[in-house]
Structures are given as C-alpha cells and as structure tokens.
Design a protein around this motif. Sequence first.
Motif, short mmCIF file in Angstrom:
data_model
loop_
_atom_site.label_atom_id
_atom_site.label_comp_id
_atom_site.label_asym_id
_atom_site.label_seq_id
_atom_site.Cartn_x
_atom_site.Cartn_y
_atom_site.Cartn_z
N ASP A 25 47.66 -27.35 46.13
CA ASP A 25 46.39 -28.11 46.67
C ASP A 25 46.79 -29.71 46.62
O ASP A 25 46.56 -30.41 47.67
CB ASP A 25 45.28 -27.98 45.96
CG ASP A 25 44.58 -26.57 46.59
OD1 ASP A 25 45.04 -25.87 47.36
OD2 ASP A 25 43.78 -25.73 45.49
N GLU A 38 43.34 -20.84 56.41
CA GLU A 38 43.48 -19.89 55.24
C GLU A 38 43.92 -18.57 55.99
O GLU A 38 43.43 -18.16 57.11
CB GLU A 38 42.34 -19.75 54.68
CG GLU A 38 41.83 -20.78 53.88
CD GLU A 38 42.66 -20.85 52.60
OE1 GLU A 38 43.34 -19.96 52.16
OE2 GLU A 38 42.85 -22.02 51.96
N ASN A 40 44.62 -14.45 56.26
CA ASN A 40 44.10 -13.38 55.75
C ASN A 40 45.12 -12.31 56.12
O ASN A 40 45.02 -11.49 56.96
CB ASN A 40 42.72 -13.10 56.38
CG ASN A 40 42.15 -11.55 55.76
OD1 ASN A 40 42.80 -11.20 54.87
ND2 ASN A 40 41.50 -11.12 56.48
#
Length: 448
Positions: A25, A38, A40
């Motif tokens: 991060d 993001e 998945n």
Amino acid sequence: MGKHYLPNIAQKEEMLREIGFSSIDELFSDVPEGMVKEFNLPERKSEYEVFTELNRVLSKNKTVLEMPSFLGAGTYFHYVPAHVKYIIERSEFLTAYTPYQPEISQGMLQALFEYQSMMAELYGLPIVNSSMYDWGTAIAEAALMTARLHRGKRKRFLIPKALSPEKKAVIRTYTRGAGLEIVEIPWNEKGQLDLEKLTGDVKDSAGVYIEMSNFFGLIEENVREIGEIAHEAGAYFVVGADPTMLGVFEAPGELGADIAVGEASYLGSPMNFGGPRAGVFAVRNDRKLIRQMPGRIIGMTKDADGKRAFVMTLQTREQHIRRAKATSNICSNEALVAVAAAIHLATLGPKGLKELGEIILKNTAYLRKRLSEIGEIPFDGLYFKDVPVKFEIPYSIIHERLLEVGIHGGYYLGKHFPELGETALFSATETTRKEWVDRLVEALREVS
C-alpha cells in the motif's frame, strides 16, 4: 531465491525493505484514490483444469468453415498453402529477431531481401523496406515522410473519406505530434474520389493518399488523374493497394505513385483475430525518398572474401546512432509475417497471382449480383472483395438474425458513414463458396 512463480511472494518483504517501503500500500500511495483496482481472482487450479477450462471457452468460437463469414472490411479469409506454415516454423525463422549481427543472420536477411524484391516487382517501385507494423501504420509513416520531404513547410495530408475508420484513427494518432492536418476528400455520386474537391484542397499539401479499391470495395477509376493533380500542386502521391489485386490491376508505380503501401499479411497469414500483420512500404528510386524512408532496408553486397552477403543497408531508426535524425520509431519486427508473404508469393508466381485476382473478382461479382436482389447497391462500378448493400430495416436486426442461422454478416457502415444509412459491407475472396452466398441471400430474403 525460492522456487516460486512470479510474483515471488516469498521475497516480497525483502524486496520492499530493499527499496525503502514497509508495505505494498505504501509503494502505491502516490496513486490517486479510486484508481487502484481490486481483482477478485478465483482459486488456483491445476494445469489440466486450466487446459479444460480454456478449451470450454474456446469451443464457443466458430471458424469461418463452420460459420460462413462475410465480414471483410480489412480482414479477409484467404487460403494459405500448408507448406507456408511449415517453413516459417523452422527455428531460424520462428525465433529470429532483428538481425543486428548480419554475419550470423544471413538466412533471415536473404529471406527479407527476397521479400523486398518480390514486393518491389509487385508494386512497381524498386525500393521496399521490411519493417512496417501494418497497412495503417504504413500510411501514417508515408504522411510523416511527405512532410519531412517538404522540410516541414507543408503540414497537410489528404486522404479519402471512403477510408477504413481504423486506418483514419491510426493516421491521426501518428501525425498529431508532428502537427499534420489530415484532410478528408469526399466521394462523388459514383463513390469515386471527388476530383473537383481534391483540386481545391490540394494546394500546399505535402501528400495525397488514395486506395485503388476504396473502403467500399470500389476500384478507383481515376488513379492516374489523381496523381497528376497531386504532382501539379507539388504534393507527393501515395497509393495503397491490396497485393492480391496486383495480378489483375496495374501496379501503383505504373500509375505514377511516389510511395506505395499495402498489407503483406493477406499473403501467407491466416486472419488470426486481426493480427499480427506486416505493412508494405515502397518508393521510387529517388535518393531523397530513400533517405527519408522509415524502418530498415535489407541490401545485398560482398564480404571480405568477395562472396555474396546480405546486410541491413539502411536503418535510420531512433535506437541507432544519430537518434535525433531518426525518420521513425518503427522498431519492432514483422519479419515472420513478411517471410510468410514471400513464401506464398513465390508459390503463386505471376500466373497464380493473376488467377487469384481473377477468382476474387468473379466471386465478388457474384456476391454483388445476388445482394442486388435483396437491397440497393449504393454505387455502380467494379468491386474487389467488398460490396456495400443498403437495407430498408435497421441492419442490427438483420445481423442478429444471420447469426441465429449460422452466418456472420457484413460490416455496418452506418456508424462511421451515417449518410449511407442502413448499409453494410459484405466481402468475398477466393475462398468464398457459391453455396455460402446463396445461403446468405436466402437468409436475408427472409429477414429483410
């Protein structure tokens, strides 16, 4: 280092410490909020599970033999002799990159020299390079080249409005940085280039581009006259031609072209979902033009022992010396596609190339004749590969119905050429079978 697939998870913390960060991060903290996606991702699978899953997805596709396709508009189904694939899969061709060391790359250099020689004969211009990405980038490089030849004093390049929208996008993208103005010349009531408009707009232009069969498939009837108009205004004349038509039509060089471009992958390469490709780029034997050519030229010479040898004669590209004077940043390698084109062309020979062009013309004529029973053919003239047809109802409805009965229809022109209305472009090549066309027409009769 542990035996891990990338990314090397076991070394993540070590790598972060080495570059001065404590977490992933923190590494990406300068990226604006909301810009990091993001993923998945599913659970990992074995190689066999991935293999079966990919085959399940691929089984949704239909080949052009299983589902006849009339979707041309720049990508066509041509037959490629089996031995072409066999030869280019030899390791010396398949794995070869730019032959920077000619002393150990004689085979590839000779193959490219042969490609250049055949394309020079085919296009009627003696100097051909061997490193264009595709037809679109070849046009764009020609536009930039004409501006350089005028030393930047002319910043206009004329193209036909009846040109592929993809090619237009490439040309505008390539020439934006150089500040070139791209001017579109409309077509007249016959679908041919409007000579009156051309004459009015050509003043102070660096170059004029024309395709011998325009995007609608029409053979341009006034190529010589267009070239004369360009030359009278001091502009360079650039002609685009599909190599499969040059066995039955005059070569661009014979029609007065200073520069000729085209698509080499129509010979020797399958459709491959649209790529890879290789653009043809040829010029007349003028030192000014040769010095401003993009890419590379392969030449034949003699070595220290007086034996024949092949070298990269000219390669004024940005990764070499005198980078500020580079003519282009074309620096990838389309050599495999070029070699495939050379093999296919050598297989055909002059007689075979003529027969290929004649078959395509006959199949296109039959397609046009049958389509005229269903809808309006907007322009009268000689067509090569592509034929436009205008319908009374929205073409989207027609296209979906064709898909339902196992036929891939044409390319919808209304999006990019709204003045043509509900018109679609259907194509034919030497592989088009009469029963496919008849089946298409019967399906169209039912829905339109």
